[in-house]
Design a protein around this motif. Structure first.
Motif, PDB file in Angstrom:
ATOM      1  N   HIS A  90     -24.721  17.030 -31.920  1.00 18.45           N
ATOM      2  CA  HIS A  90     -23.664  18.018 -31.715  1.00 18.45           C
ATOM      3  C   HIS A  90     -22.321  17.500 -32.217  1.00 18.45           C
ATOM      4  CE1 HIS A  90     -26.675  19.296 -28.628  1.00 18.45           C
ATOM      5  NE2 HIS A  90     -26.366  20.478 -29.142  1.00 18.45           N
ATOM      6  N   SER A 119     -20.158  19.202 -35.364  1.00 20.19           N
ATOM      7  CA  SER A 119     -18.947  19.841 -34.848  1.00 20.19           C
ATOM      8  C   SER A 119     -17.914  20.003 -35.971  1.00 20.19           C
ATOM      9  CB  SER A 119     -18.349  19.002 -33.716  1.00 20.19           C
ATOM     10  OG  SER A 119     -17.046  19.450 -33.405  1.00 20.19           O
ATOM     11  N   GLU A 168     -14.348  17.051 -26.068  1.00 18.59           N
ATOM     12  CA  GLU A 168     -14.819  18.316 -25.499  1.00 18.59           C
ATOM     13  C   GLU A 168     -14.196  18.573 -24.127  1.00 18.59           C
ATOM     14  OE1 GLU A 168     -16.847  20.818 -26.700  1.00 18.59           O
ATOM     15  OE2 GLU A 168     -16.615  19.806 -28.628  1.00 18.59           O
ATOM     16  N   SER A 173     -14.646  24.704 -24.517  1.00 19.35           N
ATOM     17  CA  SER A 173     -15.835  23.927 -24.870  1.00 19.35           C
ATOM     18  C   SER A 173     -17.106  24.645 -24.420  1.00 19.35           C
ATOM     19  CB  SER A 173     -15.775  22.549 -24.210  1.00 19.35           C
ATOM     20  OG  SER A 173     -17.004  21.861 -24.367  1.00 19.35           O
TER      21      SER A 173
END
Length: 508
Positions: free
Chosen positions: A138, A142, A168, A174
């Motif tokens: 992730h 991002s 985050e 988020s």
């Protein structure tokens, strides 16, 4: 109280839970504090039965209201809204948590999961979509943080994830906000230890490991924060946020099996919302929950391994690897210790020959052939006499006292076996075995002398009235258990010394 309970049941039948909650809260407040948890659990259990009778919009209204109803009674004030938001987020994305459990606050363990109704073996307690898990992938994809990883390729996965997690947390929108909001703000790990905290660990190797790790983390933060200010000024990373991210990852990450595009199963280190609320079992016998990816690799599921009675906390095994369950590891990565931990050990420097030993180089070479002695440190466990005599420590001591001709024979024998490793070395002739035992006992007793005395421990407990640090409390437990292990080992060596000495006298 009974009147209020019957009334709320009638209200639930028509979907008027919020109004009913106001009444039951008033009744609960009038009840004795000690009975509040039980009465709340009974209410939740009955409420779940009625939830199944609702449908359509009434069910949706009831489900949302029920979360608001039950959270104030079973959790601290600050966690009410956070728990409600987490459960809504989980269910919105197709997740599931059984109506037979509740997230509660345990005085000695913080948040955890408890059965509010009996649970049979095989019951699915929680099902978390893999899409809600959080891992390094992730961070890589991002749009905001991915360029950071492209720019700074010196970041390890753990450091990159810590910075990403902190990033985050700073975002208001988020994807994982509901999950991150419920994570602890601070940890009692050695990473957050003050100088006084670390002094409480004097004698244990944990102090050395903690100081080295803290120094390495500090250097990494200084480098990363400076680079971020230079290249990505919009991304701010504070020291506290970076340490927080590392502590979250060390204490809550799980290895998850995921089915890849190649149809092969792969391991991925992930943060798993909800599933990471299960606390560690104090012993294997108390493990009641097992979590794993389902066969389709769509969800991470937590199932009951055995029947669980009402009001019992649900426990998982943090790791099947014993070396990751001793108190040194638990304190550094999780921020707690277990008293009388059956997996506990004392981590000590691997014995080495003395500087003035004429056969020093040959002994060092032979020591390197033993896999357990190739690392800078070895673990000393609670062992019976037979196990201790076959331990890596005794193998090291036998190598350190062997006469030159025996060392050369061992060296030549390994050459004939084309460099095979040596797992252990058995007993030597009685005179040499006695030297090995005596040296082993001296080694252990020398380590013991580095620990504070029992009297000093008692004084440190009294201290100056400052009880703000959990770590100092845990340090006392850790030191006492380590000293007990060392004393038991020293006593076993002393018994073996007497035994071998008698054999030598009998032969005279």
């Amino acid at each position: 109280m009974e009147h209020a309970r019957r009334y709320i049941e009638r209200c639930m039948m028509v979907g008027r839970c919020i109004y009913a909650c106001m009444h039951v809260e008033m009744s609960i407040k009038q009840a004795p504090r000690s009975s509040r948890a039980f009465r709340t659990f009974h209410f939740i259990a009955r409420a779940n039965v009625h939830e199944k009778r609702l449908s359509g919009m009434k069910a949706l209204l009831f489900s949302s209201s029920l979360v608001l109803c039950l959270v104030p009674f079973v959790l601290p004030m600050e966690n009410r809204g956070k728990i409600a938001a987490l459960l809504r987020w989980l269910r919105k994305d197709g997740g599931y948590i059984s109506d037979r459990v509740a997230i509660v606050n345990f005085a000695d363990a913080g948040l955890g999961i408890e059965a509010v109704e009996p649970i049979e073996r095989g019951h699915v307690v929680a099902r978390i979509p893999l899409s809600l898990l959080m891992n390094i992938e992730h961070a890589v994809v991002s749009p905001e943080f991915g360029p950071v990883l492209d720019e700074f390729d010196y970041l390890s996965d753990i450091n990159a994830m810590a910075a990403f997690l902190a990033f985050e947390k700073s975002k208001k929108n988020s994807k994982w906000k509901s999950y991150i909001d419920l994570l602890p703000d601070r940890f009692s790990t050695t990473l957050f230890a003050s100088k006084r905290d670390l002094e409480a660990l004097e004698g244990s190797s944990v102090k050395i490991f903690a100081e080295r790790r803290n120094e390495a983390v500090e250097k990494m933060y200084e480098r990363l924060s400076a680079d971020l200010r230079r290249v990505f000024p919009d991304i701010r990373l504070t020291r506290e946020a970076f340490l927080w991210g590392l502590s979250v990852l060390w204490s809550r990450s799980h290895n998850v099996r995921v089915l890849g595009p190649d149809s092969q199963w792969h391991q991925a280190s992930c943060l798993i919302p909800v599933a990471d609320l299960f606390n560690m079992a104090p012993s294997d016998e108390q493990v009641t929950i097992e979590c794993q990816t389902n066969a389709k690799s769509t969800h991470f599921e937590c199932l009951a391994m055995s029947t669980v009675s009402r009001h019992s906390q649900l426990f998982v095994m943090y790791s099947s690897v014993a070396s990751r369950r001793h108190n040194s590891h638990l304190l550094m990565d999780y921020g707690f210790v277990l008293q009388d931990n059956p997996y506990d050990c004392v981590i000590v420097e691997t014995p080495k020959p003395r500087d003035d030993d004429t056969e020093r180089n040959l002994r060092l070479e032979i020591l390197s052939w033993v896999p357990e002695l190739q690392m800078p440190y070895i673990q000393l466990h609670r062992l019976n006499a037979s196990q201790l005599l076959q331990s890596a420590l005794m193998t090291a001591m036998r190598i350190l006292v062997m006469p030159k001709n025996s060392l050369q024979d061992l060296h030549d024998m390994r050459g004939e076996k084309k460099g095979e490793n040596i797992n252990k070395i058995g007993s030597l002739p009685p005179p040499d075995e006695l030297k090995a035992l005596q040296r082993a006992m001296d080694f252990v007793e020398n380590i013991l002398r580095g620990y504070p005395s029992d009297e000093e421990e008692e004084n440190s407990e009294d201290g100056d009235g400052d009880t703000s640090s959990k770590l100092r409390t845990y340090a006392v437990v850790l030191l006492r258990d380590e000293k007990r292990i060392l004393k038991d080992i020293a006593e076993t060596f002393e018994q073996q010394i007497r035994k071998v000495t008698r054999l030598l006298f009998d032969d005279l």
